[in-house]
Design an enzyme around this catalytic site. Structure first.
Site, mmCIF file in Angstrom:
data_model
loop_
_atom_site.group_PDB
_atom_site.id
_atom_site.type_symbol
_atom_site.label_atom_id
_atom_site.label_comp_id
_atom_site.label_asym_id
_atom_site.label_seq_id
_atom_site.Cartn_x
_atom_site.Cartn_y
_atom_site.Cartn_z
ATOM 1 N N GLU A 105 5.128 -10.368 3.244
ATOM 2 C CA GLU A 105 3.865 -10.685 2.575
ATOM 3 C C GLU A 105 3.179 -9.369 2.252
ATOM 4 O OE1 GLU A 105 0.528 -10.067 3.814
ATOM 5 O OE2 GLU A 105 1.191 -9.113 5.661
ATOM 6 N N HIS A 143 -2.174 -12.230 4.123
ATOM 7 C CA HIS A 143 -3.600 -11.926 4.200
ATOM 8 C C HIS A 143 -4.388 -13.077 3.572
ATOM 9 C CE1 HIS A 143 -2.040 -7.940 5.120
ATOM 10 N NE2 HIS A 143 -3.259 -7.519 5.394
ATOM 11 N N SER A 160 -0.253 -7.617 9.413
ATOM 12 C CA SER A 160 -0.633 -6.438 8.632
ATOM 13 C C SER A 160 -0.096 -5.173 9.316
ATOM 14 C CB SER A 160 -2.160 -6.410 8.466
ATOM 15 O OG SER A 160 -2.538 -5.579 7.392
#
Lengths: 320, 320
Positions: free
Chosen positions: A205, A275, A103
């Site tokens: 992602e 995630h 992230s």
């Protein structure tokens, strides 16, 4: 015992409970766990102001534990990028520290590649998200845990995944692995923190981004010449966004299709990363090889164990 | 009568009703309104597939009406940028066409600046959003309408706004006006569609973006050297995002503060532009001058009327 430090480089932790649980579980898994002094710091939505978080990052680098695992992502890394002492971070890696997270950590991982060739960090779990959940909230994912343990031991040398179709059967590529969270990565474009990787393997992602926003970012990378310059693109999970009645069937497959129609670079889907609960560990910045047979893709690299073996081998030769 | 064509370059219209209402109202305001043949086309979330929307754009350019007003934004312009025939678009402007819109139209407006110096389009209303609302939904904003009418007549030569404080009292800057929607603008960074404006006046707005996301994009522009290279930055409206309990007081003021602490470029707030009812018209790509007295800022430029006067004047001189 393997030393592991937990630190919070970006968003503040909502509560101490998940951090305590993660520290306890990581201890049970065999790590000698240290929690950074400011892991629970708070300044607005951040885990302390910029100076506090920057100092924590440098403190972890100087301590050079075997594992430097971020507690969570959020937003905050890009605030620090201009001020990070990359030499200090690099020294920790040369001393054996494995930095782990995903992230917002994408900014740190790719900022490193922008400056230090040959060094890598690990795209992998975050302590609170992946080791801090209560049992009622799902506990710890076994695949995530086992892959993390293997990577942190230095033994992990490949991950496999299944593509939705066999269209890439026979594909073989080799290049530097880079990327991570699509939004965070795109927020580095045009800045000194952007890694100008050519011939690489780019993985991406994102979460809670509508497919049209994912597509807009993918097209930006394509229009910027980034996609065409890669050996392959690997797409992980892109879920969480609310659909709209205005979509009329438009979804993530169409976003991927829009990218594929504009590039000859193979764009594979199905990478177990993002995630989501089940995620592999990936050496961001390392040279990887990928082979696809039918629908099965294997992404491999030289593990530390194999590297150590090679070094020993070189050493033998040097004495012949 | 002033010819005005309504076209839909990005997202599909949800219903024909608002378009009909906008066309009727614009007719009542004195325009000779034409609705492009594909203004109501649909392909998934788009107003027709890429070829359909590209053809519509080129058709409007070739027809060169006095006003080319987009019906709505959405997402779709960046899909077309690589294929737009910019010479055709430029010719329409040289023939007098005023292209108007905001939001996704930011990509078209700044893509033009990236290639054609000295030409401009108008950041201003969108037909359905600003002229198509039912009376129950608020009808037409009078300021937006009047400013649009003045701009389309060629007479508009300045807009004024009030800054929240007098901190920029005495500021005088001059430069090319560019920018628009922050997310759309940032999606051009690193691509051939990015206008490399130095010494410009950069205006920005966005909707439904959490302040931390606004900040991340502002910092990207700063880290990319864009903010420091401008004469001034003007921020419009940044509303619509849901607050989170995790924010603990962090908001758009902090995002703006984070930018200001990293640049010496004046960053003004309060520009009446964005996804809000009351919006001015701004000549994107034109050279503007800004003066601030106390809290009052005036942003001015050479109107077509004044330009025409200058040309006439030059002509007189040539005959002396």
């Amino acid at each position: 015992m393997t030393s592991l430090t937990l630190f919070t480089p970006a968003g503040a932790l909502a509560k101490a409970e998940n951090l305590k649980r993660a520290a306890r579980r990581l201890g049970q898994l065999g790590f000698d766990v240290t929690v950074d002094a400011d892991a629970l710091a708070r300044h607005q939505r951040f885990a302390g102001d910029d100076a506090t978080r920057l100092a924590a990052l440098h403190r972890v680098a100087d301590a050079a534990p075997s594992v430097a695992l971020a507690t969570r992502g959020g937003y905050g890394m890009t605030r620090l990028l201009d001020q990070i002492d990359w030499d200090r971070v690099a020294r920790s890696i040369e001393h054996g520290t494995r930095w782990v997270g995903y992230s917002d950590l994408t900014a740190l991982q790719n900022g490193l590649i922008a400056r230090k060739k040959g060094l890598s960090m690990w795209a992998g779990p975050l302590a609170c998200d992946d080791f801090g959940r209560s049992e009622a909230d799902g506990g710890v994912d076994e695949v995530t845990r086992d892959c993390f343990l293997e990577a942190m031991s230095g033994a992990l040398e490949a991950v496999g995944f299944r593509a939705p179709t066999a269209e890439f059967d026979g594909l073989e590529v080799r290049g530097r692995l880079w990327g991570g969270n699509l939004t965070v990565l795109c927020s580095l474009l045009g800045t000194p923190h952007w890694p100008k990787v050519k011939g690489g393997v780019l993985f991406l992602e994102d979460i809670n981004e509508h497919p049209y926003r994912v597509e807009r970012m993918l097209l930006q990378l394509q229009q910027a010449g980034v996609i065409d310059a890669q050996a392959a693109v690997l797409l992980g999970d892109f879920s969480g966004a609310a659909k709209s009645p205005l979509d009329r069937g438009y979804g993530i497959k169409d976003a991927v299709g829009a990218l594929r129609s504009r590039t000859r670079t193979p764009v594979l889907t199905g990478l177990p990363f993002g995630h989501i609960r089940t995620k592999v560990c990936l050496p961001v910045g390392a040279t990887v090889e990928m082979f696809v047979q039918g629908r099965e893709a294997i992404l491999g690299w030289q593990s530390d164990a194999r590297l150590a073996h090679h070094h020993a081998h070189d050493h033998d030769h040097a004495h012949h």
